[in-house]
Scaffold this active site. Structure first.
Site, PDB file in Angstrom:
ATOM      1  N   GLY A  85       0.867  -1.168   0.000  1.00  0.00           N
ATOM      2  CA  GLY A  85       0.000   0.000   0.000  1.00  0.00           C
ATOM      3  C   GLY A  85       0.903   1.217   0.000  1.00  0.00           C
ATOM      4  O   GLY A  85       2.117   1.094   0.200  1.00  0.00           O
ATOM      5  N   GLY A  87       2.854   3.536   1.389  1.00  0.00           N
ATOM      6  CA  GLY A  87       3.406   3.745   2.717  1.00  0.00           C
ATOM      7  C   GLY A  87       3.966   5.137   2.907  1.00  0.00           C
ATOM      8  O   GLY A  87       4.266   5.566   4.024  1.00  0.00           O
ATOM      9  N   ASP A 271       4.123  -4.869  -7.848  1.00  0.00           N
ATOM     10  CA  ASP A 271       3.549  -3.591  -7.408  1.00  0.00           C
ATOM     11  C   ASP A 271       4.157  -2.421  -8.176  1.00  0.00           C
ATOM     12  O   ASP A 271       3.704  -1.288  -8.025  1.00  0.00           O
ATOM     13  CB  ASP A 271       3.754  -3.392  -5.898  1.00  0.00           C
ATOM     14  CG  ASP A 271       5.203  -3.563  -5.480  1.00  0.00           C
ATOM     15  OD1 ASP A 271       5.776  -4.631  -5.753  1.00  0.00           O
ATOM     16  OD2 ASP A 271       5.768  -2.624  -4.903  1.00  0.00           O
TER      17      ASP A 271
HETATM   18  P1  AMP Z   1       9.112   0.534  -3.623  1.00  0.00           P
HETATM   19  O1  AMP Z   1      10.265  -0.374  -3.378  1.00  0.00           O
HETATM   20  O2  AMP Z   1       9.474   1.971  -3.718  1.00  0.00           O
HETATM   21  O3  AMP Z   1       8.243   0.073  -4.732  1.00  0.00           O
HETATM   22  O4  AMP Z   1       8.228   0.464  -2.282  1.00  0.00           O
HETATM   23  C1  AMP Z   1       7.679  -0.716  -1.790  1.00  0.00           C
HETATM   24  C2  AMP Z   1       6.721  -0.426  -0.663  1.00  0.00           C
HETATM   25  O5  AMP Z   1       7.404   0.159   0.439  1.00  0.00           O
HETATM   26  C3  AMP Z   1       5.614   0.551  -1.009  1.00  0.00           C
HETATM   27  O6  AMP Z   1       4.454   0.088  -0.385  1.00  0.00           O
HETATM   28  C4  AMP Z   1       6.079   1.858  -0.396  1.00  0.00           C
HETATM   29  O7  AMP Z   1       5.006   2.707  -0.088  1.00  0.00           O
HETATM   30  C5  AMP Z   1       6.783   1.378   0.843  1.00  0.00           C
HETATM   31  N1  AMP Z   1       7.818   2.315   1.308  1.00  0.00           N
HETATM   32  C6  AMP Z   1       9.018   2.584   0.728  1.00  0.00           C
HETATM   33  N2  AMP Z   1       9.696   3.503   1.448  1.00  0.00           N
HETATM   34  C7  AMP Z   1       8.920   3.838   2.502  1.00  0.00           C
HETATM   35  C8  AMP Z   1       9.066   4.737   3.621  1.00  0.00           C
HETATM   36  N3  AMP Z   1      10.155   5.469   3.783  1.00  0.00           N
HETATM   37  N4  AMP Z   1       8.046   4.806   4.494  1.00  0.00           N
HETATM   38  C9  AMP Z   1       6.947   4.058   4.350  1.00  0.00           C
HETATM   39  N5  AMP Z   1       6.746   3.196   3.344  1.00  0.00           N
HETATM   40  C10 AMP Z   1       7.721   3.080   2.422  1.00  0.00           C
HETATM   41 MG    MG Z   2       6.732   0.778  -5.672  1.00  0.00          MG
END
Ligand code: AMP
Ligand code: MG
Length: 511
Positions: A85, A87, A271
């Site tokens: 979701g 985040g 995702d």
């Molecule tokens: P990504 O690797 O950027 O596709 O992120 C994977 C998941 O981790 C997604 O659900 C993001 O919203 C969550 N996410 C990445 N960095 C953060 C952060 N600093 N705080 C909260 N959620 C995060």
């Molecule tokens: Mg992502």
């Protein structure tokens, strides 16, 4: 500011999102604004550039009629299923543009949401500038992508390995519906029950018109996606199978475009794959300098799962996860839908190969198709791999009269005897193009950019911005990247591959 928001996503069943506001930051300041994109969206760029607009672009002040939500989704990350979701992202709503498009306006780095897990909800300035630069470069290259409207510095620090400046990116996308969103919907329909995940308490007792639909969430999402991205299919009696075909087609086309320009996405988790067919989520992505099909940049991709040459296979794997979510919609008996879905997924390599061949033919100036073209392309790539030729420059350097006649005068690497025999084959092949060499050259220059966002130059622009508040290098680079095929760039310094000490072998996740 002439935002024109609608909120169709928020009309999906409740477990698809959580209403949550961005968390205000202490001292927002505009760092980059995409004026051209602002105008395209019908927004007033001058107004967005004013200091007080940074309050809106940081989420401290509400953009009129926005109604922020965080979207729920799941995903296979490196092959493992996880509930995710937004985040650290907030969807302000869908802005309706003057030319009739509906685009998501999303903040990234705007604070914690119910999906933050252990994350801080924030993003660092460097990675947000990186997403801005590379997504706009993709746009310039003519490759479907989410866009970047603005980066604001938050005035706060985020804690990664060190304390570093925080930032918020405003991302513009056709939508943020992902393969992982469908996986989430299917999980809801199976009766997802995950302690701590906000979606899980909301599922039970969902009813449609008093009749329990065991596939309510998948159906709602699929119908919504059809309406939003594939309206021509929305009324088809076989619309869910058609949706699979259409999404596959866009992904096959997209990955072929990545291959055309030497782009390695780096985190092709489900995702990070959109239903719209746009490239999304610029984390550890990078463009290849020297050609090597095994190129991997991401520090966390130790197995090379998302290596350059693996991207089509991974797309197919992701699409198989997508297909699984559609089975119960394609037929009341999901088993009965399996052959149809399998047939579609098995078609993907051929579909991709078709797009790839068309793109690669264009890079060699070829418009009509001959059976030996594939071998001609492969043997050039093999040679490039052997000598460690620069992917971008090899193709661009081939695109001149001089390179057709005396290639070694254009690029010394073309003096290699192994190249000479390939060059003869290519020249013979070109003679069979009916519309002549000049047209072939036009095709080549349109398929092979002079400039790509080489990692060492991206890093240089980011270092100047983050370290010294100097946006000059970023602005100059963005200007060039807006039209990377322009022949005036043939002598540009941006074409230089990195000197050995500036070669980038590893990139780190966009945090
Ligand atoms: P990504 O690797 O950027 O596709 O992120 C994977 C998941 O981790 C997604 O659900 C993001 O919203 C969550 N996410 C990445 N960095 C953060 C952060 N600093 N705080 C909260 N959620 C995060
Ligand atoms: Mg992502």
């Amino acid at each position: 500011m002439r935002w024109n928001f609608d909120h169709s996503y928020a009309r999906l069943p409740a477990p698809f999102f959580s209403r949550v506001d961005p968390v205000p930051v202490s001292a927002p300041r505009l760092v980059l604004l995409n004026r051209a994109l602002a105008e395209e969206l019908g927004l007033d760029a001058d107004e967005l550039a004013r200091p007080d607009a940074a309050l809106v672009l940081a989420g401290n002040q509400r953009a009129d009629a926005s109604d922020p939500i965080a979207q729920a989704y799941a995903g296979h990350q490196f092959g493992h299923f996880t509930l995710l979701g937004d985040g650290r992202a907030h969807l302000l709503g869908e802005h309706l543009t003057p030319d009739g498009r509906r685009v998501d306006i999303q903040f990234k780095g705007s604070g914690k949401t119910p999906y933050s897990r252990r994350g801080d909800g924030r993003a660092a300035l460097g990675p947000m500038l990186r997403e801005y630069l590379i997504s706009e470069a993709m746009q310039g290259l003519g490759i479907p992508t989410t866009r970047s409207l603005a980066v604001v510095a938050t005035g706060e620090r985020v804690f990664r390995e060190d304390a570093i400046p925080g930032a918020i990116l405003t991302r513009v996308a056709a939508s943020h519906i992902r393969v992982g969103t469908f996986e989430y919907a299917a999980a809801l329909d199976r009766g997802l029950d995950v302690p701590g995940h906000p979606g899980s308490q909301l599922v039970h007792g969902d009813k449609a018109g008093g009749v329990k639909d065991g596939n309510l969430h998948a159906r709602a999402l699929a119908d919504y996606t059809l309406q939003r991205h594939y309206p021509a299919l929305a009324e088809s009696p076989t619309r869910y199978a058609d949706l699979l075909d259409a999404v596959m087609d866009r992904q096959a086309a997209l990955i072929a475009q990545w291959m055309r320009v030497g782009f390695v996405h780096g985190v092709m988790n489900t995702d990070n794959m959109t239903l719209s067919g746009e490239t999304i989520d610029y984390g550890p992505c990078a463009f290849m300098d020297q050609y090597d099909p095994a190129t991997v940049f991401s520090s966390i991709d130790r197995q090379g799962r998302y290596a350059f040459a693996n991207q089509a296979r991974i797309a197919q794997w992701n699409l198989a996860r997508f297909a699984e979510t559609l089975l119960p919609l394609m037929d009341a008996n999901p088993e009965a839908a399996l052959p149809r879905a399998e047939e579609a997924i098995h078609r993907f390599p051929t579909l991709f190969a078709g797009y790839w061949l068309t793109a690669m033919r264009a890079k060699l100036g070829l418009a009509n198709a001959e059976p030996e073209d594939s071998a001609l392309i492969e043997s050039l790539l093999e040679w490039m791999h052997q000598v460690g030729a620069d992917y971008t420059n090899t193709f661009r350097d081939l695109a001149s009269r001089a390179a057709m006649e005396a290639p070694a005068t254009v690029n010394p690497v073309f003096g290699d005897p192994a190249f000479t025999s390939w060059h003869l084959r290519w020249n013979e092949r070109l003679k069979r193009e009916p519309d002549g060499l000049d047209q072939a050259l036009v095709r080549m220059r349109a398929a092979s950019p002079a400039v790509i966002p080489r990692n060492h130059r991206v890093e240089e622009a980011i270092a100047a911005a983050v370290g010294f508040g100097d946006l000059g290098p970023a602005h100059r680079f963005l200007e060039v990247l807006a039209d990377p095929y322009d022949t005036r760039l043939d002598d540009s310094d941006y074409r230089q591959p990195p000197p050995p000490e500036q070669r980038v072998y590893q990139t780190f996740c966009g945090t």
